[in-house]
Motif scaffolding. Structure first.
Motif, mmCIF file in Angstrom:
data_model
loop_
_atom_site.group_PDB
_atom_site.id
_atom_site.type_symbol
_atom_site.label_atom_id
_atom_site.label_comp_id
_atom_site.label_asym_id
_atom_site.label_seq_id
_atom_site.Cartn_x
_atom_site.Cartn_y
_atom_site.Cartn_z
ATOM 1 N N VAL A 136 0.737 -1.313 0.038
ATOM 2 C CA VAL A 136 0.091 -0.001 -0.066
ATOM 3 C C VAL A 136 0.736 1.237 0.210
ATOM 4 O O VAL A 136 1.820 1.370 0.778
ATOM 5 N N VAL A 137 0.855 2.264 -1.037
ATOM 6 C CA VAL A 137 1.498 3.461 -0.926
ATOM 7 C C VAL A 137 0.528 4.664 -1.134
ATOM 8 O O VAL A 137 -0.416 4.453 -1.740
ATOM 9 N N ASP A 138 1.092 5.534 -0.675
ATOM 10 C CA ASP A 138 0.533 7.088 -1.152
ATOM 11 C C ASP A 138 1.542 7.526 -2.176
ATOM 12 O O ASP A 138 2.545 7.870 -2.018
ATOM 13 N N VAL A 139 0.888 8.047 -3.346
ATOM 14 C CA VAL A 139 1.464 8.380 -4.357
ATOM 15 C C VAL A 139 1.190 10.022 -4.395
ATOM 16 O O VAL A 139 0.443 10.343 -4.241
ATOM 17 N N GLN A 140 2.487 10.785 -4.749
ATOM 18 C CA GLN A 140 2.308 12.152 -4.643
ATOM 19 C C GLN A 140 1.558 12.504 -5.996
ATOM 20 O O GLN A 140 1.680 12.229 -7.078
ATOM 21 N N GLN A 141 0.691 13.516 -5.808
ATOM 22 C CA GLN A 141 -0.065 13.931 -6.703
ATOM 23 C C GLN A 141 0.565 14.688 -7.914
ATOM 24 O O GLN A 141 1.605 15.688 -7.566
ATOM 25 N N HIS A 145 4.479 21.969 -11.447
ATOM 26 C CA HIS A 145 6.131 22.062 -11.567
ATOM 27 C C HIS A 145 6.621 20.967 -11.321
ATOM 28 O O HIS A 145 7.892 20.713 -11.630
ATOM 29 N N ASP A 146 5.831 19.720 -11.404
ATOM 30 C CA ASP A 146 6.550 18.250 -11.619
ATOM 31 C C ASP A 146 5.863 17.508 -12.889
ATOM 32 O O ASP A 146 4.632 17.013 -12.819
ATOM 33 N N PRO A 147 6.676 17.373 -13.854
ATOM 34 C CA PRO A 147 6.154 16.915 -15.148
ATOM 35 C C PRO A 147 5.968 15.372 -15.144
ATOM 36 O O PRO A 147 5.554 14.640 -16.140
ATOM 37 N N SER A 148 6.553 14.908 -14.488
ATOM 38 C CA SER A 148 6.618 13.193 -14.313
ATOM 39 C C SER A 148 5.321 12.497 -14.381
ATOM 40 O O SER A 148 4.236 13.194 -13.826
ATOM 41 N N GLY A 149 5.333 11.504 -14.797
ATOM 42 C CA GLY A 149 4.229 10.706 -15.099
ATOM 43 C C GLY A 149 3.812 9.826 -13.922
ATOM 44 O O GLY A 149 4.430 9.643 -12.901
ATOM 45 N N ASP A 150 2.333 9.369 -13.896
ATOM 46 C CA ASP A 150 1.943 8.665 -12.587
ATOM 47 C C ASP A 150 2.795 7.282 -12.484
ATOM 48 O O ASP A 150 3.092 6.943 -11.261
ATOM 49 N N LEU A 151 3.188 6.723 -13.420
ATOM 50 C CA LEU A 151 3.944 5.423 -13.278
ATOM 51 C C LEU A 151 5.274 5.819 -12.473
ATOM 52 O O LEU A 151 5.796 5.216 -11.569
ATOM 53 N N ARG A 153 6.014 8.329 -10.581
ATOM 54 C CA ARG A 153 5.656 8.632 -9.291
ATOM 55 C C ARG A 153 5.291 7.498 -8.449
ATOM 56 O O ARG A 153 5.653 7.359 -7.309
ATOM 57 N N LEU A 154 4.682 6.576 -8.785
ATOM 58 C CA LEU A 154 4.181 5.241 -8.408
ATOM 59 C C LEU A 154 5.458 4.515 -7.973
ATOM 60 O O LEU A 154 5.630 4.165 -6.940
ATOM 61 N N LYS A 155 6.099 4.385 -8.955
ATOM 62 C CA LYS A 155 7.733 3.708 -8.627
ATOM 63 C C LYS A 155 8.272 4.296 -7.572
ATOM 64 O O LYS A 155 9.105 3.981 -6.725
ATOM 65 N N GLN A 156 8.418 5.900 -7.509
ATOM 66 C CA GLN A 156 9.031 6.363 -6.607
ATOM 67 C C GLN A 156 8.586 6.344 -4.972
ATOM 68 O O GLN A 156 9.233 6.131 -4.318
ATOM 69 N N ALA A 157 7.147 6.318 -5.055
ATOM 70 C CA ALA A 157 6.624 5.758 -3.733
ATOM 71 C C ALA A 157 6.953 4.526 -3.325
ATOM 72 O O ALA A 157 7.393 4.210 -2.137
ATOM 73 N N LEU A 158 6.886 3.423 -4.076
ATOM 74 C CA LEU A 158 7.044 2.106 -3.819
ATOM 75 C C LEU A 158 8.716 1.920 -3.375
ATOM 76 O O LEU A 158 9.065 1.176 -2.507
ATOM 77 N N GLN A 179 -6.791 5.758 -13.525
ATOM 78 C CA GLN A 179 -8.105 5.684 -12.954
ATOM 79 C C GLN A 179 -8.228 5.020 -11.481
ATOM 80 O O GLN A 179 -9.052 5.703 -10.448
ATOM 81 N N SER A 180 -7.422 4.208 -11.310
ATOM 82 C CA SER A 180 -7.132 3.657 -10.022
ATOM 83 C C SER A 180 -6.352 4.803 -8.876
ATOM 84 O O SER A 180 -6.809 4.756 -7.665
ATOM 85 N N LEU A 181 -5.432 5.321 -9.389
ATOM 86 C CA LEU A 181 -4.798 6.380 -8.568
ATOM 87 C C LEU A 181 -5.868 7.622 -8.075
ATOM 88 O O LEU A 181 -5.934 7.910 -6.943
ATOM 89 N N ARG A 182 -6.507 8.078 -9.096
ATOM 90 C CA ARG A 182 -7.675 9.073 -8.727
ATOM 91 C C ARG A 182 -8.793 8.451 -7.850
ATOM 92 O O ARG A 182 -9.307 9.121 -7.246
#
Length: 669
Positions: A136-141, A145-151, A153-158, A179-182
Motif C-alpha cells: 500500500v502506497v501514497d503517491v504524490q499528486q 511544477h513536476d512533469p513526471s508521469g503517474d507511473l 511517481r508510483l515507482k518512486q513511492a514504492l 483511474q486507480s490512483l484518482r
C-alpha cells in the motif's frame, strides 16, 4: 534523562536500543524482525499486531511493563470498531511507540514467514513467503511544477516506502493506473512479483490476492486455492483428466499424437479447459473472482507437462526419451490459455528426466530425502512408477513401466476407485472363504447387514487396493504359489476355485440377480499384477545397485495409490523391498503438497531447482540388469531377496514350486 530504551523481540531473540517514541514496527524493521505489514504503518491492515510481555526478564536483564508502550491511539480504536477488539491485549505495532524497556512478542499470525500445516495435503511445514506480495502506497499528486508521469511517481513511492527498485509495468497496468490512483485519492495497493513485474494496481486498500497449486495427473487434476498472504487453503477441487478419452496411459496418448496429426493440440485444449473449469469451481466456492488469482504453480509428469504447455510429446515415446526442457519455467498464465488475472504468473517445477517429471520434483520437495540421514525410498505409482532413492549424500531416480493394473485396468473385474468397488479383502486360510468391503460402506460382506448397507452402491468391481489385497491373501492362503499359479487341486476343498479354460480362477463375489456383477480373480489377473509389481521392484533394485546398498530404511508411497494401499500387502506381494513396516507409509498427495510449497514460498523454488539438478537418472530401458531383476521379482514376494522384517509380522508360505519364470521383454508402455 534517559532517552533510549532496550527492546527485545520474541521468539527471534533480536534486541536493540531505540529512541523513545520509536514505533514498535519501525524498531522491528531496523532489527530485521519478522513482523508483517502491508499498509505501510497506517493501521489499516492489522497485520502488525504485537503483545507486550509484562514482568522481570532476568534472561534479558529487562523489566517490561504495559505502560512502557504509548497509550492506544484513535487509529487503533477505529480498527477495533471495524474489525473487533484485539485479542490478548494486543497492540498495532505501527501505532504503539516505545516509552521504556520492553519485551515484545510477535504472534505467529503476525509473522510474514509464519508456518502453516496443510494436513489435507500433507503434514509438511510450509513457509509463507510468496513471490507475489501486496504493498500500500501514497503517491504524490501531479502538479504544474513536476512533469513526471503517474507511473514514475508510483515507482518512486514504492522505492521510498518499501525499498522496491527495478520495477516494470506493461500496457495493461498503464491503462488502469490513472483511474486507480484518482479513485483511491492517490492511495493504491500494488501487487508486485518477485521478478519486478507490477501485476495489479487497485484503488485504496486491498488485503488479499490468491494463488492456485495444481497437480496435473494423467488420471485426475487437483487444484488448491490459497490466500497468498496467509497461506490458508480456501478451497480444493479435483476432476478427471479429460485426456483419458485419448488413452488411459501416457504412452497411449503419445501414440495418439503419432497417429493423429494435431492430436497434441486436441489434448492441450482438453486439459486447459478442465483447469479453467476447476478454477471457476474453487473461486465460486470461495466467493472470489478468477481475476483475483495472480499466480499458479504446476506439477505434472513429463507427458502431461508437455501437453499442458502445448508441446508435442512424441519424443518421449521412444529412447532416449528427450524432454523439450527439463528446467523450471516462469510464464504468463495468459500464454497458456489460463483464464485468471490477465497478468497472472505460472510457475512449473523442473522435470528430473525423460520419464521422471515435475510431479516427482514436487514429491522430493515435500518429503525432503536430500535432508535425511536414513536411506529413503520414494515411490509414486501410476502407469509409470517414478522412483527416487537416497539421502543427504546422494539421490538417484528412475521410472519403471508398471502399466495400469494397479489402477484396476487390465483386470477382469477391475475398475477405478469409486463407490461399490471392492477395496479390502480377507481370506480364511482354512476354509478359503473370503470377506470384503466396498468403497462407500464400512460393513464387511460376512455381516448380515451387508446387503442393506451397500444397497445404494452395490458391488461394481474391484479397484487397485482391492486387487493387491486379494492376490496377497490368495498367496497367504495357499490358493496361489510363489510363482503366481492358482492351485486347481484346491477346487476339491472349496468350489470358489473354478476351472477357467486351461487355468483356474478364484470366485470372490457372485452376483445374486440378473445383471449383477460377478468378481473373480483369474490367472491372467494374477499375471498382470506380477508384471506390474516386478517392473516396480526391478526399478527399485536398479537404484539400490547404483547406490551399492542392500536395504532401505524408510519408504514413502505417494499419490492416490499410496494413500489407499495397505503397505503390508504391498510388501507381501513384493512391490517394495523389505523394510521395517513402521517406517513404511503414505506420503499422500506429495506432488500436490510440493506444488503448494512452491506456490507459497519462493525460496522453495530455488531449493528444488538445485536438488533436481543433483539427482542422478538411471534409465531402466537401457540397463542390462533390469531384465534379470524383473524375472526374479515375478515371484511372491521375490525369488531370491529375503524379507526378514516382513517375516516378523507375517508367516510367508514356503515356495512350493521351483519352476523357472519365463523371461519376458518389458516395453515402456
Amino acid at each position: 534523562m534517559i532517552d533510549q530504551a532496550m527492546v527485545v523481540f520474541t521468539p527471534s531473540g533480536k534486541r536493540g536500543s531505540f529512541p523513545l517514541g520509536t514505533s514498535v514496527l519501525q524498531a522491528a524493521r531496523e532489527l530485521g524482525v519478522d513482523l508483517d505489514s502491508v499498509c505501510g504503518g497506517r493501521g489499516l491492515c492489522g497485520r502488525c499486531q504485537v503483545q507486550c510481555a509484562s514482568g522481570e526478564f532476568s534472561k534479558h536483564n529487562i523489566v517490561s511493563r504495559q505502560q512502557h508502550l504509548s497509550e492506544s491511539t484513535r487509529v487503533e480504536a477505529r480498527y477495533q470498531r471495524i474489525n473487533g477488539e484485539f485479542a490478548d491485549g494486543r497492540r498495532l505495532g505501527c501505532q504503539a511507540t516505545i516509552q521504556g524497556n520492553l519485551v515484545i512478542d510477535i504472534p505467529a499470525d503476525s509473522q510474514v514467514h509464519r508456518q502453516v500445516i496443510r494436513k489435507d495435503l500433507d503434514r509438511a511445514d510450509i513457509t509463507v513467503n510468496p513471490a507475489v506480495k501486496l504493498y500500500v502506497v501514497d503517491v504524490q499528486q501531479p502538479d504544474m511544477h513536476d512533469p513526471s508521469g503517474d507511473l514514475r511517481r508510483l515507482k518512486q513511492a514504492l522505492t521510498i516506502e518499501w525499498g522496491l527498485t527495478g520495477l516494470h509495468a506493461g500496457l495493461f497496468i498503464l491503462r488502469e493506473l490513472q483511474q486507480s490512483l484518482r479513485k483511491g485519492n492517490w492511495q493504491v495497493t500494488v501487487a508486485v512479483h518477485d521478478s519486478g513485474d507490477i501485476l495489479g494496481v487497485w484503488p485504496g486498500f486491498k488485503d488479499a490476492v490468491y494463488g492456485v497449486a495444481i497437480d496435473v495427473g494423467s488420471t485426475t487434476i487437483a487444484a488448491h486455492l490459497c490466500d497468498l498472504s496467509s497461506g490458508r487453503v480456501l478451497a480444493s477441487n479435483g476432476a478427471m483428466n479429460p485426456q483419458i478419452r485419448f488413452g488411459e496411459d501416457l504412452m497411449s496418448r503419445v501414440s495418439y499424437v503419432m497417429m493423429n496429426p494435431g492430436g497434441d493440440a486436441e489434448m492441450t485444449d482438453a486439459v486447459i479447459t478442465a483447469i479453467n473449469d476447476l478454477l471457476r469451481a474453487v473461486t465460486t466456492v470461495s466467493g472470489i473472482l478468477p481475476d483475483d488469482i495472480l499466480e499458479l504453480c504446476f506439477v505434472a509428469n513429463p507427458v502431461m507437462h508437455h501437453l499442458l504447455l502445448g508441446i508435442n510429446p512424441v519424443e518421449l515415446g521412444g529412447a532416449p526419451f528427450a524432454l523439450t526442457t527439463d528446467e523450471s519455467m516462469q510464464l504468463n498464465a495468459d500464454e497458456m490459455g489460463i483464464r485468471v488475472h490477465p497478468l497472472a504468473k505460472a510457475y512449473l517445477l523442473p522435470c528430473v528426466a525423460g520419464h521422471v517429471g515435475a510431479d516427482t520434483a514436487g514429491v522430493v520437495l515435500s518429503e525432503r530425502p536430500q535432508a535425511a540421514d536414513a536411506m529413503t525410498l520414494l515411490v509414486d505409482v501410476g502407469t509409470n512408477a517414478e522412483i527416487v532413492l537416497g539421502n543427504r549424500h546422494r539421490l538417484v531416480a528412475c521410472s519403471s513401466p508398471t502399466g495400469p493394473a494397479f489402477e484396476g485396468a487390465q483386470i477382469s473385474g477391475g475398475q477405478r476407485a469409486a463407490p461399490g468397488a471392492i477395496e479390502r479383502v480377507r481370506i480364511d486360510p482354512l476354509t478359503l472363504e473370503p470377506r470384503f468391503s466396498v468403497i462407500g460402506s464400512d460393513t464387511w460382506s460376512n455381516d448380515p447387514d451387508f446387503a442393506s448397507a451397500t444397497a445404494a452402491v452395490g458391488v461394481t468391481g474391484i479397484c487397485g487396493s482391492g486387487i493387491i489385497e486379494v492376490v496377497a491373501e490368495m498367496f497367504l492362503a495357499g490358493i496361489i504359489d510363489a510363482d503366481g499359479v492358482i492351485n486347481g487341486e484346491l477346487a476339491a476343498r472349496n468350489p470358489r476355485i473354478q476351472a477357467n479354460e486351461r487355468t483356474f480362477s478364484y470366485l470372490l463375489h457372485q452376483g445374486q440377480q440378473p445383471g449383477d456383477v460377478t468378481v473373480r480373480i483369474t490367472q491372467n489377473d494374477v499375471r498382470q499384477i506380477q508384471l506390474a509389481k516386478a517392473a516396480l521392484y526391478a526399478g527399485i533394485r536398479l537404484l539400490m545397485d547404483r547406490l551399492g546398498i542392500e536395504r532401505v530404511e524408510r519408504i514413502r508411497l505417494a499419490g492416490a495409490f499410496g494413500s489407499h494401499i495397505d503397505v503390508k500387502y504391498a510388501m507381501i506381494l513384493g512391490l517394495i523391498p523389505d523394510c521395517d513396516l513402521n517406517q513404511v507409509g503414505s506420503a499422500g498427495n506429495a506432488a500436490g503438497t510440493g506444488a503448494l510449497m512452491a506456490l507459497l514460498d519462493k525460496e522453495a523454488r530455488g531449493e528444488i531447482e538445485q536438488v533436481v539438478r543433483s539427482i542422478e537418472k538411471v534409465e531402466t530401458a537401457v540397463e542390462p540388469d533390469f531384465q534379470q531383476h524383473f524375472v526374479e521379482a515375478m515371484a511372491f514376494p521375490h525369488k531370491t531377496a529375503a524379507f526378514p522384517e516382513l517375516g516378523k509380522l507375517v508367516t510367508l508360505p514356503e515356495a512350493r514350486s521351483a519352476r523357472p519364470v519365463r523371461r519376458r521383454r518389458v516395453r515402456r508402455s
